[in-house]
Write a protein that holds these residues in place. Structure first.
Motif, PDB file in Angstrom:
ATOM      1  N   ASP A 127       0.997  -1.228   0.339  1.00 25.78           N
ATOM      2  CA  ASP A 127       0.008   0.065   0.127  1.00 25.78           C
ATOM      3  C   ASP A 127       0.713   1.184   0.029  1.00 25.78           C
ATOM      4  O   ASP A 127       2.070   1.138   0.566  1.00 25.78           O
ATOM      5  N   GLN A 128       0.597   2.289  -0.632  1.00 28.15           N
ATOM      6  CA  GLN A 128       1.414   3.748  -0.985  1.00 28.15           C
ATOM      7  C   GLN A 128       2.925   3.177  -1.372  1.00 28.15           C
ATOM      8  O   GLN A 128       3.735   3.544  -0.729  1.00 28.15           O
ATOM      9  N   PRO A 129       2.815   2.567  -2.403  1.00 27.20           N
ATOM     10  CA  PRO A 129       4.046   2.023  -2.772  1.00 27.20           C
ATOM     11  C   PRO A 129       5.083   3.116  -3.267  1.00 27.20           C
ATOM     12  O   PRO A 129       4.553   3.934  -3.927  1.00 27.20           O
ATOM     13  N   ASP A 130       6.596   2.936  -3.116  1.00 31.53           N
ATOM     14  CA  ASP A 130       7.392   3.772  -4.077  1.00 31.53           C
ATOM     15  C   ASP A 130       8.206   2.705  -4.866  1.00 31.53           C
ATOM     16  O   ASP A 130       8.945   3.529  -5.452  1.00 31.53           O
ATOM     17  N   GLU A 131       7.767   1.458  -4.766  1.00 37.23           N
ATOM     18  CA  GLU A 131       8.090   0.557  -5.900  1.00 37.23           C
ATOM     19  C   GLU A 131       7.302  -0.684  -6.459  1.00 37.23           C
ATOM     20  O   GLU A 131       6.367  -0.709  -5.489  1.00 37.23           O
ATOM     21  N   CYS A 132       7.598  -1.219  -7.410  1.00 38.11           N
ATOM     22  CA  CYS A 132       6.677  -2.364  -7.858  1.00 38.11           C
ATOM     23  C   CYS A 132       7.343  -3.354  -8.135  1.00 38.11           C
ATOM     24  O   CYS A 132       8.676  -3.309  -8.802  1.00 38.11           O
ATOM     25  N   ASN A 133       7.232  -4.594  -7.722  1.00 36.34           N
ATOM     26  CA  ASN A 133       7.905  -5.649  -7.960  1.00 36.34           C
ATOM     27  C   ASN A 133       7.235  -6.446  -9.105  1.00 36.34           C
ATOM     28  O   ASN A 133       6.208  -6.804  -9.468  1.00 36.34           O
ATOM     29  N   LEU A 134       7.933  -7.115 -10.033  1.00 37.08           N
ATOM     30  CA  LEU A 134       7.475  -7.821 -11.286  1.00 37.08           C
ATOM     31  C   LEU A 134       8.349  -8.921 -11.406  1.00 37.08           C
ATOM     32  O   LEU A 134       9.390  -9.105 -11.197  1.00 37.08           O
ATOM     33  N   LEU A 135       7.519 -10.161 -11.403  1.00 34.80           N
ATOM     34  CA  LEU A 135       8.143 -11.398 -11.462  1.00 34.80           C
ATOM     35  C   LEU A 135       7.716 -12.204 -12.685  1.00 34.80           C
ATOM     36  O   LEU A 135       6.373 -11.785 -12.970  1.00 34.80           O
ATOM     37  N   PHE A 136       8.655 -12.512 -13.506  1.00 39.97           N
ATOM     38  CA  PHE A 136       8.410 -13.157 -14.796  1.00 39.97           C
ATOM     39  C   PHE A 136       8.730 -14.781 -14.286  1.00 39.97           C
ATOM     40  O   PHE A 136       9.773 -15.066 -13.955  1.00 39.97           O
ATOM     41  N   GLN A 137       7.671 -15.703 -14.707  1.00 41.12           N
ATOM     42  CA  GLN A 137       8.034 -17.046 -14.604  1.00 41.12           C
ATOM     43  C   GLN A 137       7.869 -17.705 -15.815  1.00 41.12           C
ATOM     44  O   GLN A 137       6.882 -17.500 -16.819  1.00 41.12           O
ATOM     45  N   SER A 138       9.025 -18.553 -16.255  1.00 42.55           N
ATOM     46  CA  SER A 138       8.772 -19.101 -17.663  1.00 42.55           C
ATOM     47  C   SER A 138       7.976 -20.182 -17.687  1.00 42.55           C
ATOM     48  O   SER A 138       7.631 -20.760 -16.503  1.00 42.55           O
ATOM     49  N   ALA A 139       7.351 -20.442 -19.016  1.00 38.98           N
ATOM     50  CA  ALA A 139       6.397 -21.597 -19.021  1.00 38.98           C
ATOM     51  C   ALA A 139       6.676 -22.946 -18.395  1.00 38.98           C
ATOM     52  O   ALA A 139       5.977 -23.501 -17.854  1.00 38.98           O
ATOM     53  N   ASN A 140       7.869 -23.375 -18.582  1.00 33.39           N
ATOM     54  CA  ASN A 140       8.567 -24.598 -18.054  1.00 33.39           C
ATOM     55  C   ASN A 140       8.966 -24.410 -16.550  1.00 33.39           C
ATOM     56  O   ASN A 140       9.622 -25.322 -15.974  1.00 33.39           O
ATOM     57  N   ASP A 141       8.774 -23.403 -16.059  1.00 30.29           N
ATOM     58  CA  ASP A 141       8.866 -23.103 -14.592  1.00 30.29           C
ATOM     59  C   ASP A 141      10.514 -23.186 -14.052  1.00 30.29           C
ATOM     60  O   ASP A 141      10.538 -23.417 -13.087  1.00 30.29           O
ATOM     61  N   ASP A 142      11.392 -23.232 -15.135  1.00 37.75           N
ATOM     62  CA  ASP A 142      12.687 -23.476 -14.725  1.00 37.75           C
ATOM     63  C   ASP A 142      13.478 -22.205 -14.786  1.00 37.75           C
ATOM     64  O   ASP A 142      14.771 -22.058 -14.445  1.00 37.75           O
ATOM     65  N   LYS A 143      12.656 -20.967 -14.828  1.00 39.61           N
ATOM     66  CA  LYS A 143      13.519 -19.764 -14.666  1.00 39.61           C
ATOM     67  C   LYS A 143      12.671 -18.763 -14.160  1.00 39.61           C
ATOM     68  O   LYS A 143      11.455 -18.552 -14.863  1.00 39.61           O
ATOM     69  N   THR A 144      12.918 -17.946 -13.076  1.00 36.53           N
ATOM     70  CA  THR A 144      12.165 -16.873 -12.620  1.00 36.53           C
ATOM     71  C   THR A 144      12.957 -15.772 -12.684  1.00 36.53           C
ATOM     72  O   THR A 144      14.336 -15.802 -12.203  1.00 36.53           O
ATOM     73  N   SER A 145      12.507 -14.389 -13.025  1.00 34.71           N
ATOM     74  CA  SER A 145      13.245 -13.274 -13.001  1.00 34.71           C
ATOM     75  C   SER A 145      12.403 -12.444 -12.217  1.00 34.71           C
ATOM     76  O   SER A 145      11.192 -12.217 -12.147  1.00 34.71           O
ATOM     77  N   ASP A 146      13.026 -11.454 -11.293  1.00 36.51           N
ATOM     78  CA  ASP A 146      12.593 -10.780 -10.154  1.00 36.51           C
ATOM     79  C   ASP A 146      12.866  -9.451 -10.226  1.00 36.51           C
ATOM     80  O   ASP A 146      14.294  -9.151 -10.233  1.00 36.51           O
ATOM     81  N   PHE A 147      12.168  -8.506 -10.714  1.00 34.40           N
ATOM     82  CA  PHE A 147      12.612  -7.043 -10.949  1.00 34.40           C
ATOM     83  C   PHE A 147      11.680  -6.095  -9.994  1.00 34.40           C
ATOM     84  O   PHE A 147      10.651  -6.386  -9.727  1.00 34.40           O
ATOM     85  N   ILE A 148      12.604  -4.901  -9.775  1.00 34.57           N
ATOM     86  CA  ILE A 148      11.944  -3.849  -8.764  1.00 34.57           C
ATOM     87  C   ILE A 148      11.918  -2.723  -9.628  1.00 34.57           C
ATOM     88  O   ILE A 148      12.873  -2.394 -10.091  1.00 34.57           O
ATOM     89  N   ILE A 149      10.777  -2.075  -9.778  1.00 32.12           N
ATOM     90  CA  ILE A 149      10.913  -0.914 -10.681  1.00 32.12           C
ATOM     91  C   ILE A 149      10.386   0.293  -9.691  1.00 32.12           C
ATOM     92  O   ILE A 149       9.587   0.099  -8.757  1.00 32.12           O
ATOM     93  N   LYS A 150      11.348   1.423  -9.834  1.00 28.70           N
ATOM     94  CA  LYS A 150      11.124   2.563  -8.836  1.00 28.70           C
ATOM     95  C   LYS A 150       9.775   3.229  -9.501  1.00 28.70           C
ATOM     96  O   LYS A 150       9.632   3.580 -10.609  1.00 28.70           O
TER      97      LYS A 150
END
Lengths: 258, 14
Positions: free
Chosen positions: A94-117
């Motif tokens: 709530d009242q965020p100053d950043e947003c977390n973006l999570l990408f999961q590959s279709a076969n779930d063997d790769k996850t990418s975790d990003f923080i955008i200000k």
């Protein structure tokens, strides 16, 4: 707490491609109903409205309304790190100053975790009045993209004229002029159809800047068809549906006689 | 001669 999981991550990638050249940054308003973003280009000639309803997401939670002030070039750079078939999850406090973006590959063997200000964007929101459109035209989105590209070679203005059963696009300039007419297609079932609905039988014709129409067609990959709504002395509406639970709509102010 | 109008002359600030 806001968390939304989109199985078809490509939707977000494509939506950004249709937004980022028109609006440099925008407030993505997240509520229990879904996510919406509205913004104008710097010269206030076009208004872009993105609506992603909650049931577009396979998981959606928004306890309190959250505003994500996003720079679209940055957002687009991060989304370019996602594969087309990745699952994309957006998360924010709530009242965020950043947003977390999570990408999961279709076969779930790769996850990418990003923080955008996030940035503070004080942007006025426009009220969109209900309008009785004189004409509603549906054409294949690729066809519309090709017509806008071809006609913009003739000049900076494209005239869209609708009469019973037919929509015409024309352009004129130094090198000459061009006119492309699409007839309402009989076989109404397939996506290649053209449909023309007139409120009354009065034809209507409006002029628009081809540059903006070509910006709008960056959203072509979102939908097989595009809907054009016209009304004399009103902005043109160019709509790309996102499945059954979303849309990317563009409103373009017409060129008018001085 | 045609001039480009603005969205703000059609839609008011909400």
């Amino acid at each position: 707490m806001f968390e939304a999981r989109l199985l078809q991550g490509s939707i977000l990638k494509k939506a950004l491609e249709g937004i980022r050249e028109l609006i440099t940054s925008g407030n993505w308003e997240c509520s229990s109903a879904g996510i919406s973003m509205q913004g104008m280009d710097p010269s206030h000639v076009a208004l872009t409205v993105l609506m992603l309803q909650n049931d577009l997401f396979d998981q959606f939670r928004c306890d309190r309304n959250v505003t994500l002030g996003l720079n679209h070039a940055t957002f687009s750079k991060i989304l370019k790190c996602a594969a087309n078939d990745d699952i994309i999850t957006l998360k924010a406090e709530d009242q965020p100053d950043e947003c977390n973006l999570l990408f999961q590959s279709a076969n779930d063997d790769k996850t990418s975790d990003f923080i955008i200000k996030l940035t503070d964007i004080d942007q006025e929101t426009l009220g969109i009045p209900d309008t009785e459109y004189a004409a509603t035209v549906k054409v294949p989105s690729v066809e519309f993209q090709r017509i806008c590209r071809d006609l913009s070679q003739f000049g900076d203005t494209i005239i869209i004229s609708v009469k019973k059963g037919c929509v015409e696009f024309s352009g004129t300039g130094e090198i000459g002029s061009a006119k492309i007419a699409l007839k309402e297609s009989g076989n109404v079932d397939d996506d290649e159809k053209v449909s023309v609905e007139m409120d009354k039988d009065t034809p209507c014709s409006l002029s628009f800047a081809s540059r903006y129409l070509n910006y709008f067609t960056k959203a072509t990959s979102l939908s097989d068809t595009v809907t054009l709504q016209l009304c004399p002395e009103h902005p043109l509406v160019v709509s790309y549906d996102i499945g059954d639970n979303g849309s990317l709509k563009y409103y373009l102010a017409p060129k008018i006689e001085e | 001669k045609q001039v480009q109008s603005k969205m703000t002359s059609f839609f008011g600030v909400a």
